[in-house]
Write a protein that holds these residues in place. Sequence first.
Motif, mmCIF file in Angstrom:
data_model
loop_
_atom_site.group_PDB
_atom_site.id
_atom_site.type_symbol
_atom_site.label_atom_id
_atom_site.label_comp_id
_atom_site.label_asym_id
_atom_site.label_seq_id
_atom_site.Cartn_x
_atom_site.Cartn_y
_atom_site.Cartn_z
ATOM 1 N N TRP A 111 0.819 -1.219 0.000
ATOM 2 C CA TRP A 111 0.000 0.000 0.000
ATOM 3 C C TRP A 111 0.850 1.265 0.000
ATOM 4 N N GLU A 112 2.066 1.187 0.517
ATOM 5 C CA GLU A 112 2.994 2.322 0.379
ATOM 6 C C GLU A 112 3.277 2.582 -1.095
ATOM 7 N N THR A 113 3.364 1.490 -1.869
ATOM 8 C CA THR A 113 3.676 1.604 -3.296
ATOM 9 C C THR A 113 2.461 2.017 -4.113
ATOM 10 N N LEU A 114 1.314 1.388 -3.833
ATOM 11 C CA LEU A 114 0.115 1.656 -4.632
ATOM 12 C C LEU A 114 -0.573 2.962 -4.257
ATOM 13 N N LEU A 115 -0.433 3.361 -2.981
ATOM 14 C CA LEU A 115 -1.101 4.584 -2.504
ATOM 15 C C LEU A 115 -0.075 5.523 -1.854
ATOM 16 N N PRO A 116 0.915 5.987 -2.618
ATOM 17 C CA PRO A 116 1.996 6.788 -2.026
ATOM 18 C C PRO A 116 1.532 8.125 -1.469
#
Length: 218
Positions: free
Chosen positions: A57-62
């Motif tokens: 989720w850090e990657t998909l929702l930065p």
Amino acid sequence: MTSVIFDMDGTLFQTEKILQIALEDTFEHLRSRNKWEAPTPIDTYRDIMGVPLPKVWETLLPNHSIEERKQTDAYFLERLIVNIRDGKGGLYPNAIELLQYLKERNCSIYIASNGLVKYLHAIVDYYKLDQWITETFSIQHIQSLNKSDLVNHIMEKYDFSDGVVVGDRLSDIRAAKDNGLLSIGCNFDFAREDELAQADIIIDDLKEIQTVLPRLNR
């Protein structure tokens, strides 16, 4: 007796069958709350499959807050479990046959996965994997969220030092090497050639493990 530690996603369980459905549901949910406008980033998720969900989720929702990521994670998990219980997923060909084969030869079988506890239990329960698997371990059991540490935890709990880790991503291969175990790389849906190149053995079908079992026992 050989100890065999399996990854779950992309190794025993065909996550691809439910991944896109659950991800589309999740991002449609975000759109309904005006938290997302772009297409669902399915290809980005495929690229990072195998990392712990907080990293996902850090990657998909930065640009989203930590709280929004947590809420999204919970919704995604819910959708995955619904799809599993609806029978929309599936084990890889020859998975059951392999587990039976290993069990008949007195192998100890474990799961070490970056998946969350509820998700893993849904798969284990639906496919009745407990009849072969000694115990299923989630990355949630390890504070570091490091699969090498998770595998070490299994080895310490069950007191063994020889065995094999079967998985499709670099985290599985590293977990084997970091703990002095043999690594078998599965050339399945989410596998990457550069990562598999670091495995001791590469397979295209789970049934191939039966042919290398004598090597596992050395």
